[in-house]
Design an enzyme around this catalytic site. Sequence first.
Site, PDB file in Angstrom:
ATOM      1  N   GLY A 158       0.758  -1.230   0.000  1.00 57.82           N
ATOM      2  CA  GLY A 158       0.000   0.000   0.000  1.00 57.82           C
ATOM      3  C   GLY A 158       0.793   1.287   0.000  1.00 57.82           C
ATOM      4  N   ASP A 159       2.063   1.230   0.356  1.00 61.02           N
ATOM      5  CA  ASP A 159       2.937   2.416   0.331  1.00 61.02           C
ATOM      6  C   ASP A 159       4.323   1.971  -0.121  1.00 61.02           C
ATOM      7  OD1 ASP A 159       3.848   4.988   0.582  1.00 61.02           O
ATOM      8  OD2 ASP A 159       3.957   4.989   2.767  1.00 61.02           O
ATOM      9  N   LEU A 160       4.344   1.241  -1.221  1.00 63.66           N
ATOM     10  CA  LEU A 160       5.559   0.520  -1.621  1.00 63.66           C
ATOM     11  C   LEU A 160       6.461   1.379  -2.507  1.00 63.66           C
ATOM     12  CD1 LEU A 160       6.789  -2.238  -1.013  1.00 63.66           C
ATOM     13  CD2 LEU A 160       5.841  -3.066  -3.168  1.00 63.66           C
ATOM     14  N   TRP A 161       6.844   2.538  -2.001  1.00 66.48           N
ATOM     15  CA  TRP A 161       7.882   3.291  -2.692  1.00 66.48           C
ATOM     16  C   TRP A 161       9.237   2.720  -2.284  1.00 66.48           C
ATOM     17  CZ3 TRP A 161      11.315   7.205  -0.602  1.00 66.48           C
ATOM     18  CH2 TRP A 161      11.224   7.365   0.777  1.00 66.48           C
ATOM     19  N   ASN A 164      10.607   2.229   1.289  1.00 65.02           N
ATOM     20  CA  ASN A 164      10.025   1.211   2.159  1.00 65.02           C
ATOM     21  C   ASN A 164      10.436  -0.202   1.769  1.00 65.02           C
ATOM     22  OD1 ASN A 164       8.778   3.001   3.855  1.00 65.02           O
ATOM     23  ND2 ASN A 164       6.807   2.940   2.809  1.00 65.02           N
TER      24      ASN A 164
END
Length: 254
Positions: A158-161, A164
């Site tokens: 969900g926040d896989l930049w 991370n």
Amino acid sequence: MELTDGRTVVVKEGAGVAAEAAGLRWLAVPKGPPVPAVLALAGARLVTEHVPPGRPSATAAAEFGRRLAALHAEGAPAFGAGPPETPVDAWIGRAPMRNVPSGPEWAPWYAEHRVTPYLRTARDSGDLTGAETALIERVCDRLPELAGPAEPPARLHGDLWSGNVLWSTDAAWVIDPAAHGGHRETDLAMLALFGCPHLDEVLAAYDDAARLAPGWRDRVALHQLFPLLVHVVLFGRGYAGQTVAAARATLDGC
């Protein structure tokens, strides 16, 4: 922090740590990417396993791609569903995010719960102009035709930049999730947003393990609209140009 027993751990404090802990537990699936173990959660304090630092490699990237496909295949009860026993109100970074389980189609949920809330906030704060807002609203109006073939809800980080993804001595670990059920292409688009090391190897291995739908590369900008709007909300108009460019690319590519 180093404990008296010699272990090194990571200690985080903040309003979103309970949701983060639930997300880490939900993402810890067999054959998925490794995630730090949750060691303690007390109020607004979270203690997790420390990931020993390493260097990115093509071999680790390919393994990460395969493991990310396995994670997504674990699925979710619905688009917008958060980890079990978590509240609707969650976080992505320092921005609020609502995990509202929706119907069987991804496009209406993505428009209502991932694009529109941040678009309104950015417009109301003056970080997006009326014309820029209208352009992104056109994307929302056309989402059913832009979304590509139907996909079941995937279990997303969900926040896989790239920040991370932690490269350890032998694997790529994932941290700081904003976990929910969504479209698997969203995680892949977020990896591409700020430059993940060895991204070509990640994507090739993912596609070998779980074939992506035709035209997925043309939909990268569509899936990047959500994280880009979050950045506009958090950091201001400096991200407006990139967000508008993603909206234009989405409309031009259809």
